[in-house]
Design a protein around this motif. Sequence first.
Motif, PDB file in Angstrom:
ATOM      1  N   ASP A  21       0.814  -1.228   0.000  1.00 43.28           N
ATOM      2  CA  ASP A  21       0.000   0.000   0.000  1.00 43.28           C
ATOM      3  C   ASP A  21       0.841   1.268   0.000  1.00 43.28           C
ATOM      4  O   ASP A  21       0.313   2.371  -0.084  1.00 43.28           O
ATOM      5  CB  ASP A  21      -0.898   0.048   1.248  1.00 43.28           C
ATOM      6  CG  ASP A  21      -1.895  -1.075   1.219  1.00 43.28           C
ATOM      7  OD1 ASP A  21      -2.153  -1.620   0.136  1.00 43.28           O
ATOM      8  OD2 ASP A  21      -2.415  -1.412   2.306  1.00 43.28           O
ATOM      9  N   LYS A  22       2.151   1.111   0.152  1.00 48.04           N
ATOM     10  CA  LYS A  22       3.006   2.296   0.302  1.00 48.04           C
ATOM     11  C   LYS A  22       3.962   2.514  -0.846  1.00 48.04           C
ATOM     12  O   LYS A  22       4.410   3.635  -1.080  1.00 48.04           O
ATOM     13  CB  LYS A  22       3.844   2.167   1.584  1.00 48.04           C
ATOM     14  CG  LYS A  22       3.020   2.212   2.840  1.00 48.04           C
ATOM     15  CD  LYS A  22       3.929   2.169   4.048  1.00 48.04           C
ATOM     16  CE  LYS A  22       3.131   2.306   5.323  1.00 48.04           C
ATOM     17  NZ  LYS A  22       3.971   2.120   6.495  1.00 48.04           N
ATOM     18  N   LEU A  23       4.314   1.437  -1.515  1.00 53.30           N
ATOM     19  CA  LEU A  23       5.384   1.548  -2.507  1.00 53.30           C
ATOM     20  C   LEU A  23       5.023   0.797  -3.787  1.00 53.30           C
ATOM     21  O   LEU A  23       4.636  -0.365  -3.741  1.00 53.30           O
ATOM     22  CB  LEU A  23       6.678   0.972  -1.929  1.00 53.30           C
ATOM     23  CG  LEU A  23       7.933   1.143  -2.778  1.00 53.30           C
ATOM     24  CD1 LEU A  23       8.276   2.616  -2.964  1.00 53.30           C
ATOM     25  CD2 LEU A  23       9.114   0.419  -2.127  1.00 53.30           C
ATOM     26  N   THR A  24       5.159   1.502  -4.888  1.00 51.21           N
ATOM     27  CA  THR A  24       4.977   0.888  -6.203  1.00 51.21           C
ATOM     28  C   THR A  24       6.341   0.692  -6.840  1.00 51.21           C
ATOM     29  O   THR A  24       7.187   1.581  -6.779  1.00 51.21           O
ATOM     30  CB  THR A  24       4.177   1.821  -7.140  1.00 51.21           C
ATOM     31  OG1 THR A  24       3.001   2.203  -6.481  1.00 51.21           O
ATOM     32  CG2 THR A  24       3.820   1.117  -8.430  1.00 51.21           C
ATOM     33  N   LEU A  25       6.527  -0.464  -7.441  1.00 49.66           N
ATOM     34  CA  LEU A  25       7.767  -0.751  -8.161  1.00 49.66           C
ATOM     35  C   LEU A  25       7.499  -0.629  -9.655  1.00 49.66           C
ATOM     36  O   LEU A  25       6.566  -1.245 -10.169  1.00 49.66           O
ATOM     37  CB  LEU A  25       8.226  -2.167  -7.814  1.00 49.66           C
ATOM     38  CG  LEU A  25       9.439  -2.692  -8.555  1.00 49.66           C
ATOM     39  CD1 LEU A  25      10.675  -1.882  -8.229  1.00 49.66           C
ATOM     40  CD2 LEU A  25       9.670  -4.157  -8.196  1.00 49.66           C
ATOM     41  N   LYS A  26       8.322   0.180 -10.306  1.00 50.95           N
ATOM     42  CA  LYS A  26       8.164   0.334 -11.751  1.00 50.95           C
ATOM     43  C   LYS A  26       9.480   0.033 -12.443  1.00 50.95           C
ATOM     44  O   LYS A  26      10.549   0.235 -11.867  1.00 50.95           O
ATOM     45  CB  LYS A  26       7.756   1.769 -12.093  1.00 50.95           C
ATOM     46  CG  LYS A  26       6.328   2.079 -11.739  1.00 50.95           C
ATOM     47  CD  LYS A  26       5.942   3.428 -12.286  1.00 50.95           C
ATOM     48  CE  LYS A  26       4.497   3.742 -11.917  1.00 50.95           C
ATOM     49  NZ  LYS A  26       4.162   5.136 -12.140  1.00 50.95           N
ATOM     50  N   ALA A  27       9.389  -0.405 -13.659  1.00 51.58           N
ATOM     51  CA  ALA A  27      10.573  -0.583 -14.493  1.00 51.58           C
ATOM     52  C   ALA A  27      10.615   0.563 -15.491  1.00 51.58           C
ATOM     53  O   ALA A  27       9.577   1.084 -15.879  1.00 51.58           O
ATOM     54  CB  ALA A  27      10.501  -1.915 -15.225  1.00 51.58           C
ATOM     55  N   SER A  28      11.804   0.973 -15.842  1.00 50.04           N
ATOM     56  CA  SER A  28      11.905   2.050 -16.831  1.00 50.04           C
ATOM     57  C   SER A  28      12.903   1.661 -17.910  1.00 50.04           C
ATOM     58  O   SER A  28      13.726   0.776 -17.713  1.00 50.04           O
ATOM     59  CB  SER A  28      12.374   3.345 -16.167  1.00 50.04           C
ATOM     60  OG  SER A  28      13.770   3.305 -15.981  1.00 50.04           O
ATOM     61  N   PHE A  29      12.833   2.363 -19.018  1.00 51.29           N
ATOM     62  CA  PHE A  29      13.879   2.247 -20.018  1.00 51.29           C
ATOM     63  C   PHE A  29      15.047   3.106 -19.564  1.00 51.29           C
ATOM     64  O   PHE A  29      15.021   3.669 -18.465  1.00 51.29           O
ATOM     65  CB  PHE A  29      13.339   2.654 -21.385  1.00 51.29           C
ATOM     66  CG  PHE A  29      12.307   1.702 -21.892  1.00 51.29           C
ATOM     67  CD1 PHE A  29      12.638   0.378 -22.152  1.00 51.29           C
ATOM     68  CD2 PHE A  29      10.994   2.090 -22.054  1.00 51.29           C
ATOM     69  CE1 PHE A  29      11.689  -0.526 -22.594  1.00 51.29           C
ATOM     70  CE2 PHE A  29      10.031   1.190 -22.501  1.00 51.29           C
ATOM     71  CZ  PHE A  29      10.372  -0.109 -22.768  1.00 51.29           C
ATOM     72  N   CYS A  30      16.061   3.212 -20.397  1.00 48.91           N
ATOM     73  CA  CYS A  30      17.289   3.900 -20.024  1.00 48.91           C
ATOM     74  C   CYS A  30      17.007   5.277 -19.406  1.00 48.91           C
ATOM     75  O   CYS A  30      16.262   6.078 -19.959  1.00 48.91           O
ATOM     76  CB  CYS A  30      18.180   4.047 -21.253  1.00 48.91           C
ATOM     77  SG  CYS A  30      19.718   4.905 -20.885  1.00 48.91           S
ATOM     78  N   GLN A  31      17.605   5.516 -18.243  1.00 47.06           N
ATOM     79  CA  GLN A  31      17.422   6.792 -17.554  1.00 47.06           C
ATOM     80  C   GLN A  31      18.586   7.746 -17.828  1.00 47.06           C
ATOM     81  O   GLN A  31      18.721   8.773 -17.167  1.00 47.06           O
ATOM     82  CB  GLN A  31      17.298   6.557 -16.038  1.00 47.06           C
ATOM     83  CG  GLN A  31      16.115   5.671 -15.667  1.00 47.06           C
ATOM     84  CD  GLN A  31      15.933   5.522 -14.169  1.00 47.06           C
ATOM     85  OE1 GLN A  31      16.483   6.284 -13.372  1.00 47.06           O
ATOM     86  NE2 GLN A  31      15.151   4.537 -13.747  1.00 47.06           N
ATOM     87  N   GLY A  32      19.468   7.356 -18.748  1.00 50.41           N
ATOM     88  CA  GLY A  32      20.598   8.208 -19.092  1.00 50.41           C
ATOM     89  C   GLY A  32      21.708   8.192 -18.052  1.00 50.41           C
ATOM     90  O   GLY A  32      22.557   9.079 -18.018  1.00 50.41           O
ATOM     91  N   LYS A  33      21.702   7.161 -17.179  1.00 49.19           N
ATOM     92  CA  LYS A  33      22.720   7.063 -16.117  1.00 49.19           C
ATOM     93  C   LYS A  33      23.500   5.767 -16.260  1.00 49.19           C
ATOM     94  O   LYS A  33      23.880   5.150 -15.258  1.00 49.19           O
ATOM     95  CB  LYS A  33      22.048   7.073 -14.739  1.00 49.19           C
ATOM     96  CG  LYS A  33      21.079   8.213 -14.522  1.00 49.19           C
ATOM     97  CD  LYS A  33      21.745   9.353 -13.806  1.00 49.19           C
ATOM     98  CE  LYS A  33      20.698  10.370 -13.368  1.00 49.19           C
ATOM     99  NZ  LYS A  33      21.309  11.684 -13.184  1.00 49.19           N
ATOM    100  N   CYS A  34      23.734   5.358 -17.473  1.00 52.95           N
ATOM    101  CA  CYS A  34      24.331   4.042 -17.717  1.00 52.95           C
ATOM    102  C   CYS A  34      25.715   3.894 -17.110  1.00 52.95           C
ATOM    103  O   CYS A  34      26.188   2.787 -16.906  1.00 52.95           O
ATOM    104  CB  CYS A  34      24.430   3.779 -19.207  1.00 52.95           C
ATOM    105  SG  CYS A  34      22.928   4.092 -20.107  1.00 52.95           S
ATOM    106  N   LYS A  35      26.413   4.994 -16.845  1.00 54.10           N
ATOM    107  CA  LYS A  35      27.805   4.886 -16.410  1.00 54.10           C
ATOM    108  C   LYS A  35      27.953   4.466 -14.955  1.00 54.10           C
ATOM    109  O   LYS A  35      28.974   3.951 -14.550  1.00 54.10           O
ATOM    110  CB  LYS A  35      28.521   6.212 -16.626  1.00 54.10           C
ATOM    111  CG  LYS A  35      28.851   6.402 -18.089  1.00 54.10           C
ATOM    112  CD  LYS A  35      29.882   7.488 -18.289  1.00 54.10           C
ATOM    113  CE  LYS A  35      30.218   7.594 -19.763  1.00 54.10           C
ATOM    114  NZ  LYS A  35      30.404   8.955 -20.197  1.00 54.10           N
ATOM    115  N   GLY A  36      26.971   4.723 -14.137  1.00 52.07           N
ATOM    116  CA  GLY A  36      27.080   4.376 -12.720  1.00 52.07           C
ATOM    117  C   GLY A  36      26.648   2.949 -12.471  1.00 52.07           C
ATOM    118  O   GLY A  36      26.853   2.066 -13.303  1.00 52.07           O
ATOM    119  N   GLY A  37      26.043   2.735 -11.328  1.00 48.31           N
ATOM    120  CA  GLY A  37      25.521   1.406 -11.028  1.00 48.31           C
ATOM    121  C   GLY A  37      24.213   1.215 -11.778  1.00 48.31           C
ATOM    122  O   GLY A  37      23.936   1.885 -12.770  1.00 48.31           O
ATOM    123  N   ILE A  38      23.410   0.300 -11.289  1.00 45.55           N
ATOM    124  CA  ILE A  38      22.084   0.094 -11.880  1.00 45.55           C
ATOM    125  C   ILE A  38      21.235   1.317 -11.513  1.00 45.55           C
ATOM    126  O   ILE A  38      21.197   1.722 -10.345  1.00 45.55           O
ATOM    127  CB  ILE A  38      21.459  -1.202 -11.315  1.00 45.55           C
ATOM    128  CG1 ILE A  38      22.319  -2.401 -11.738  1.00 45.55           C
ATOM    129  CG2 ILE A  38      20.019  -1.357 -11.790  1.00 45.55           C
ATOM    130  CD1 ILE A  38      22.053  -3.663 -10.943  1.00 45.55           C
TER     131      ILE A  38
END
Length: 82
Positions: free
Chosen positions: A35-52
């Motif tokens: 009831d508090k947290l939704t998990l979503k998947a996204s396409f590339c967020q433009g932060k490929c160089k760091g971690g996930i």
Amino acid sequence: MKTVTVCVGSSCHLKGSYQVVQSYQKLIQTEHLEDKLTLKASFCQGKCKGGIAVTFEGEYLPDVSITNCEQVFRERILPNLD
Ligand code: FES
């Protein structure tokens, strides 16, 4: 309801983002956060160089990996859900 978004773009996928998604799905269940947290998947967020690339409420959480994702969840997300 708050939102955590995990990038499943190709670079993050190679780093193991699918395992992060599974880990977070499980944590949402075991901690009863449906009831508090939704998990979503996204396409590339433009932060490929760091971690996930993981964002919580639009804030980028740096250096997430398969090994630290649960710790990140407990330290950065869980305390900020109320
Ligand atoms: S593939 Fe995840 S930030 Fe680019």
